[in-house]
Scaffold this active site. Structure first.
Site, PDB file in Angstrom:
ATOM      1  N   GLU A  33       7.204  -4.938   0.549  1.00  0.00           N
ATOM      2  CA  GLU A  33       6.270  -6.088   0.498  1.00  0.00           C
ATOM      3  C   GLU A  33       5.455  -6.016  -0.790  1.00  0.00           C
ATOM      4  O   GLU A  33       5.306  -4.946  -1.370  1.00  0.00           O
ATOM      5  CB  GLU A  33       5.353  -6.073   1.730  1.00  0.00           C
ATOM      6  CG  GLU A  33       4.670  -4.749   2.041  1.00  0.00           C
ATOM      7  CD  GLU A  33       3.504  -4.402   1.166  1.00  0.00           C
ATOM      8  OE1 GLU A  33       2.886  -5.342   0.632  1.00  0.00           O
ATOM      9  OE2 GLU A  33       3.225  -3.207   0.987  1.00  0.00           O
TER      10      GLU A  33
ATOM     11  N   VAL B 195       0.019  -4.692   6.612  1.00  0.00           N
ATOM     12  CA  VAL B 195       1.354  -5.184   6.267  1.00  0.00           C
ATOM     13  C   VAL B 195       2.075  -5.737   7.486  1.00  0.00           C
ATOM     14  O   VAL B 195       2.659  -6.825   7.449  1.00  0.00           O
ATOM     15  CB  VAL B 195       2.172  -4.036   5.623  1.00  0.00           C
ATOM     16  CG1 VAL B 195       3.628  -4.422   5.456  1.00  0.00           C
ATOM     17  CG2 VAL B 195       1.557  -3.658   4.288  1.00  0.00           C
TER      18      VAL B 195
ATOM     19  N   LYS C 163     -12.449  -4.112  -4.857  1.00  0.00           N
ATOM     20  CA  LYS C 163     -12.472  -5.351  -5.641  1.00  0.00           C
ATOM     21  C   LYS C 163     -13.197  -6.366  -4.757  1.00  0.00           C
ATOM     22  O   LYS C 163     -13.342  -6.147  -3.540  1.00  0.00           O
ATOM     23  CB  LYS C 163     -11.050  -5.837  -5.974  1.00  0.00           C
ATOM     24  CG  LYS C 163     -10.203  -6.182  -4.760  1.00  0.00           C
ATOM     25  CD  LYS C 163      -8.825  -6.718  -5.133  1.00  0.00           C
ATOM     26  CE  LYS C 163      -8.005  -7.026  -3.886  1.00  0.00           C
ATOM     27  NZ  LYS C 163      -6.656  -7.484  -4.158  1.00  0.00           N
TER      28      LYS C 163
ATOM     29  N   ASP D 120       1.980  -1.897  18.263  1.00  0.00           N
ATOM     30  CA  ASP D 120       1.244  -0.862  17.524  1.00  0.00           C
ATOM     31  C   ASP D 120       0.803   0.166  18.546  1.00  0.00           C
ATOM     32  O   ASP D 120       0.484  -0.190  19.691  1.00  0.00           O
ATOM     33  CB  ASP D 120       0.019  -1.469  16.835  1.00  0.00           C
ATOM     34  CG  ASP D 120      -0.590  -0.505  15.819  1.00  0.00           C
ATOM     35  OD1 ASP D 120      -0.416  -0.747  14.606  1.00  0.00           O
ATOM     36  OD2 ASP D 120      -1.215   0.498  16.235  1.00  0.00           O
TER      37      ASP D 120
ATOM     38  N   CYS E 169      -3.242   1.495  -2.953  1.00  0.00           N
ATOM     39  CA  CYS E 169      -1.830   1.522  -3.363  1.00  0.00           C
ATOM     40  C   CYS E 169      -1.557   2.057  -4.766  1.00  0.00           C
ATOM     41  O   CYS E 169      -0.672   2.887  -4.938  1.00  0.00           O
ATOM     42  CB  CYS E 169      -1.245   0.124  -3.258  1.00  0.00           C
ATOM     43  SG  CYS E 169      -1.424  -0.528  -1.611  1.00  0.00           S
TER      44      CYS E 169
ATOM     45  N   GLY F  92     -12.105  -3.189 -16.377  1.00  0.00           N
ATOM     46  CA  GLY F  92     -13.035  -2.921 -15.280  1.00  0.00           C
ATOM     47  C   GLY F  92     -13.367  -1.447 -15.245  1.00  0.00           C
ATOM     48  O   GLY F  92     -13.055  -0.707 -16.192  1.00  0.00           O
TER      49      GLY F  92
END
Ligand code: UGA
Length: 482
Positions: A186, A41, A355, A60, A295, A288
């Protein structure tokens, strides 16, 4: 200053509100941006602002990550990221610094993009963001001039105001005159991170003072998207409501897919017809093996925890995660129906990420499938074009029993060699041609397509039996095989 409490009537598009129109756009100076935390993010946010011409400073705490980013390198498997990173670093629009102090000194608007991982009980772990806020607060002590700190991390409603603001105020010694605190969630999806950050469908900000709404309107003035101004709690809730809603759509579609199988119809055709209703829409209606990723489950669980704390009974929200687990068990049943008792059988599992299009394996359905299959005595042959290393680590950490029966293969054809069934778990383009040469290598020519991704040109070929999840019309083929 009287607190600014946006009510429903104040929820407006900043573009058209007096907030952003008090000075002509061209003459406003855009604030300098600071980003604390340069994971998915944080980096996406930094790149998005830098690409739009803003000056961004990023920090960071991982030294190695800072070094790599400074030299224009990242190991994020996201389309376009490496090129853009090199460009904005080269242009000096993104600078990677070594301390919170540099962020505090150089930036007027500072985004906190720190992780909020899931704890065992489902709630979120605020320790990383709390530590970040403490460090930033200490660094702000010596700073003169107004600073706006914006929480971008996903946090449950109330966290920005009740937890982050007091920490920042205490550690900086500043109050609301010098320090603003806002929320700005976000909505980036992995694999489309840059597109989502550069062309967002909406910008949601949560503020408690008019002044902060103005600052954020200025920060985002180069982005063309509807902008919604809410309170911090409101903005935080938008994030959870969005993810929970998307997760519920997927879980709902999966429940319909189980019905479709029994009814002998194809869920895709059903949901395509359902989605043509503009009140429903067409996206997030693909069946699926159950949703994965870092998340959906984390956010739904955290929201349920939070709502239960309020002594409300969120029946729909509570049903999402169990329904998703049912779907994964349903995928087991489908595989079992295609291959019979698993002991001594060989399963090729194609696609290990949660995915296609990402190397992220967090909450990937591949792990429960592997654990179940080896638990039942099967041999498993695994392939993924990008997620192999991450899955190897995940599998090691999971301490699954029977891992000696798991093999990673470098190509799909090697993975399917000698297999009694091939299972498509992630719809990587590499698998969709399923060439005849692969079928010839298999012990039995059976594919279980958990993503319904193989095209009719493959499924109608006649050299393989294809069982598609959610497609009741594909089951007779299996009965013929038996
Ligand atoms: C999700 C949201 O889509 C983002 O908007 C959000 O910002 C992000 O979480 C986050 O909170 O950080 P992401 O986890 O990258 O993004 O993945 P999605 O593309 O939404 O897919 C999640 C899971 O649902 C995947 O396992 C996917 O295969 C599955 N899915 C999705 C389906 O099974 N069917 C669908 O129709 C759509």
């Amino acid at each position: 200053m009287a607190p600014f409490v946006p009510r429903t009537a104040d929820m407006r598009t900043l573009d058209s509100s007096p907030i952003s129109s008090d000075r002509p756009a061209g003459r406003r100076r855009t604030p300098r941006i600071g980003i604390g935390g340069l994971g998915y993010v944080g980096l996406a946010t930094a790149l998005g602002f830098a690409e739009k011409g803003l000056t961004v400073t990023g920090y960071d705490l991982v030294d190695r990550l800072r070094q790599d980013l400074r030299s224009g390198r990242t190991n994020l498997a996201e389309p376009g990221v490496n090129g853009l990173l090199r460009r904005v670093v080269g242009l000096g629009r993104l600078q990677i610094v070594d301390s919170w102090q540099s962020i505090a000194d150089d930036s007027e608007v500072i985004f906190l993009c720190l992780p909020t991982p899931r704890r065992a009980n489902g709630s979120i772990d605020l320790r990383p963001i709390v530590r970040g806020a403490q460090e930033l607060g200490k660094a702000l002590r010596s700073v003169r001039g107004y600073r706006l700190v914006v929480v971008k991390s996903t946090v449950v409603p109330g966290t920005t105001e009740k937890t982050i603001r007091p920490i920042l105020e205490k550690s900086s010694g500043h109050d609301a005159r010098w320090l603003g605190v806002a929320a700005n969630p976000e909505f980036l999806a992995e694999g489309t991170m840059l597109r989502d950050v550069l062309r967002p469908e909406r910008i949601v900000v949560g503020v408690s003072a008019q002044k902060d709404a103005r600052v954020l309107a200025n920060v985002y003035r180069r982005f063309r998207a509807p902008r919604i101004v809410l309170s911090p709690r409101g903005a935080e809730l938008v994030k959870y409501a969005s993810n929970a809603f998307l997760a519920s759509r997927v879980a709902f579609t999966n429940e319909i897919s189980r019905i479709a199988e029994r009814e002998g119809v194809d869920v895709d055709r059903v949901m395509r017809a359902v989605g043509l209703d503009s009140r429903i829409g067409r996206r997030y209606l693909s069946a699926g093996p159950g949703f994965g990723g870092s998340c959906f489950e984390k956010d739904v669980r955290a929201l349920v925890q939070e709502v239960e704390r309020m002594r409300l009974h969120p029946r729909i929200l509570e049903a999402i995660v169990p329904s998703n687990a049912d779907q994964t068990r349903h995928a087991f049943d489908l595989i079992q129906s295609a291959v019979g008792p698993l002991r001594g059988r060989t399963i090729a599992l194609l696609g290990l990420s949660f995915k296609a299009g990402t190397d992220d394996v967090r909450e990937s359905r591949a792990l429960p499938i592997v654990r179940w299959a080896v638990g039942k005595g099967a041999q498993i042959r695994l392939h993924d074009p990008r997620a192999r290393a991450n899955f190897q680590r995940l599998l090691g950490a999971s301490r699954a029993r029977g891992v000696n029966r798991v093999r990673f293969l470098p190509s799909p054809i090697e993975a399917v060699s000698g297999a009694d069934v091939a299972v498509i778990q992630a719809a990587w383009p590499d698998y969709l041609g399923f060439p005849r040469a692969w079928v010839r290598k298999m012990r039995r020519p059976v594919v279980v397509d958990l993503r319904r991704a193989l095209p009719p040109s493959v499924t109608s070929r006649g050299d393989l039996v294809c069982v598609r999840l959610g497609d009741g019309t594909s089951q007779p083929a299996l009965r013929r095989l038996a």
